[in-house]
Scaffold this active site. Structure first.
Site, mmCIF file in Angstrom:
data_model
loop_
_atom_site.group_PDB
_atom_site.id
_atom_site.type_symbol
_atom_site.label_atom_id
_atom_site.label_comp_id
_atom_site.label_asym_id
_atom_site.label_seq_id
_atom_site.Cartn_x
_atom_site.Cartn_y
_atom_site.Cartn_z
ATOM 1 N N ASP A 83 6.390 -2.035 -27.399
ATOM 2 C CA ASP A 83 7.485 -3.007 -27.288
ATOM 3 C C ASP A 83 6.992 -4.452 -27.185
ATOM 4 O O ASP A 83 7.805 -5.366 -27.015
ATOM 5 C CB ASP A 83 8.338 -2.699 -26.046
ATOM 6 C CG ASP A 83 9.441 -1.665 -26.329
ATOM 7 O OD1 ASP A 83 9.805 -1.488 -27.513
ATOM 8 O OD2 ASP A 83 9.933 -1.055 -25.370
ATOM 9 N N ARG A 108 6.920 -0.773 -19.826
ATOM 10 C CA ARG A 108 6.641 -2.143 -20.274
ATOM 11 C C ARG A 108 5.907 -2.973 -19.212
ATOM 12 O O ARG A 108 5.517 -4.119 -19.491
ATOM 13 C CB ARG A 108 7.948 -2.860 -20.680
ATOM 14 C CG ARG A 108 8.639 -2.228 -21.879
ATOM 15 C CD ARG A 108 9.660 -3.181 -22.511
ATOM 16 N NE ARG A 108 9.021 -4.310 -23.164
ATOM 17 C CZ ARG A 108 9.680 -5.314 -23.737
ATOM 18 N NH1 ARG A 108 11.005 -5.317 -23.742
ATOM 19 N NH2 ARG A 108 9.040 -6.317 -24.312
ATOM 20 N N ARG A 153 18.733 -5.375 -16.556
ATOM 21 C CA ARG A 153 17.278 -5.590 -16.459
ATOM 22 C C ARG A 153 16.911 -6.585 -15.337
ATOM 23 O O ARG A 153 16.449 -6.189 -14.295
ATOM 24 C CB ARG A 153 16.721 -6.063 -17.805
ATOM 25 C CG ARG A 153 16.893 -5.033 -18.950
ATOM 26 C CD ARG A 153 16.076 -3.794 -18.718
ATOM 27 N NE ARG A 153 16.217 -2.803 -19.743
ATOM 28 C CZ ARG A 153 15.486 -2.704 -20.851
ATOM 29 N NH1 ARG A 153 14.549 -3.599 -21.097
ATOM 30 N NH2 ARG A 153 15.673 -1.731 -21.711
ATOM 31 N N HIS A 182 20.412 -7.132 -22.512
ATOM 32 C CA HIS A 182 19.758 -8.427 -22.263
ATOM 33 C C HIS A 182 20.744 -9.524 -22.650
ATOM 34 O O HIS A 182 21.510 -9.375 -23.614
ATOM 35 C CB HIS A 182 18.510 -8.610 -23.134
ATOM 36 C CG HIS A 182 17.252 -7.999 -22.592
ATOM 37 N ND1 HIS A 182 16.297 -7.429 -23.407
ATOM 38 C CD2 HIS A 182 16.772 -7.905 -21.329
ATOM 39 C CE1 HIS A 182 15.290 -7.003 -22.658
ATOM 40 N NE2 HIS A 182 15.555 -7.275 -21.401
ATOM 41 N N CYS A 285 14.668 -11.447 -29.924
ATOM 42 C CA CYS A 285 13.739 -10.675 -29.086
ATOM 43 C C CYS A 285 12.292 -10.864 -29.528
ATOM 44 O O CYS A 285 11.373 -10.752 -28.726
ATOM 45 C CB CYS A 285 14.048 -9.187 -29.154
ATOM 46 S SG CYS A 285 15.714 -8.750 -28.752
#
Ligand SMILES: CN(C)C(=N)NCCC[C@H](N)C(=O)O
Length: 292
Positions: A83, A108, A153, A182, A285
């Site tokens: 990611d 992550r 998140r 997000h 992103c």
């Protein structure tokens, strides 16, 4: 160029009030991109991914930024971190200060230190985070204020930490739809334009249904001229776009948003990142703004 709009021509202001600003971005080539775990509703490890296609789509985004005159820096991809291509989540940077990310999910978490190491090695002052936060995925600078997302998140406590690091007003917004986990899936910053007297204009586009009632109220009050996008355009990550004040890089699937941008005098530039959408990310992103 295989973007659907010609971007090799010099960018011109096609609208009296639209001004292109030169940006500096951090990107990460998706050499190790795959979907081997699932931490958002878009990720389905049973479905195959095509790393070569992800790389070629990413390369088009990279080349589009260069053709538009922006500066792009690269962080080396790490094989165990598929990611990492989504650099927007690696931190949040204003005036040479990088507030580091502290990722919610174990998969992550090693990215946080990797990005902070890059920031420090490249001349940024690094603010080590205490609170869980996913950088520019959830924090967006709009003029002089920071819009900050929470619900999936980044924690609400990270919003306080963010305010203390940068000494700016932070406006918390609750995200309520798991597809838009997000903030940068639900809001696109179109034009924080700096002039001799500071920020002269700052507008956004957003998807109202991604926010709770209070978030919708705040956005309507603060941004009465905002573009409100349709659910259809939101659902193809149309808002996960990047703007330089004139050129707005968007998904070719966000047809309605493309039209709305043209009507407002922006120049939509279409770049397809369909393969990277399998990981739950899009144009924004893959783009972290480095504000020196
Ligand atoms: C706008 N979005 C969603 C981002 N800023 N980042 C994409 C992160 C994707 C990654 N698989 C994850 O779930 O964290």
């Amino acid at each position: 160029m295989s973007t659907q709009n010609a971007v090799s021509a010099p960018a011109v202001d096609t609208h009296a009030s639209r001004v292109q600003q030169r940006r500096t971005y951090l990107m990460c080539r998706p050499d190790h991109f795959t979907v081997s775990y699932s931490i958002n509703p878009w990720m389905e490890p049973a479905n195959p991914t095509d790393t070569a296609l992800a790389v070629s789509q990413w390369q088009k985004l990279h080349d589009t930024y260069i053709a538009l005159g922006h500066e792009v820096h690269l962080i080396d991809p790490i094989a165990s971190l598929p990611d990492m291509v989504y650099t927007a989540n690696g931190g949040f940077i204003i005036d040479g200060v990088a507030y580091g990310a502290k990722f919610r999910f174990a998969e992550r978490q090693p990215e946080g230190p990797a990005f902070m190491e890059w920031f420090a090695a490249n001349g940024f002052a690094v603010a080590d985070p205490v609170e869980v936060n996913e950088g520019e995925g959830d924090f967006l600078l709009v003029g002089d204020v920071i819009l900050a997302g929470t619900g999936f998140r980044s924690t609400g406590d990270s919003h306080g930490e963010l305010g203390r690091v940068f000494g700016k007003e932070v406006i918390s917004l609750n995200l309520v739809d798991p597809r838009f986990y997000h903030l940068d899936t639900a809001i696109s910053v179109l034009d924080p334009v700096e002039g001799p007297n500071g920020v002269e204009k700052a507008n956004i586009a957003y998807l109202p249904g991604a926010f709770d009632a209070e978030g919708q109220r705040i956005l309507a009050e603060r941004f009465p001229d905002a573009i409100k996008v349709s659910d259809d355009d939101g659902a193809v990550f149309g808002l996960n776009s990047s703007s330089d004040g004139l050129n707005v890089i968007i998904s070719p699937r966000a047809k309605g948003f493309e039209k709305q941008l043209r009507e407002r005098g922006y120049n939509p530039v279409l770049v397809d990142l369909s393969e990277l959408l399998l990981g739950g990310g899009g144009i924004k992103c893959c783009t972290l703004e480095l504000r020196r």
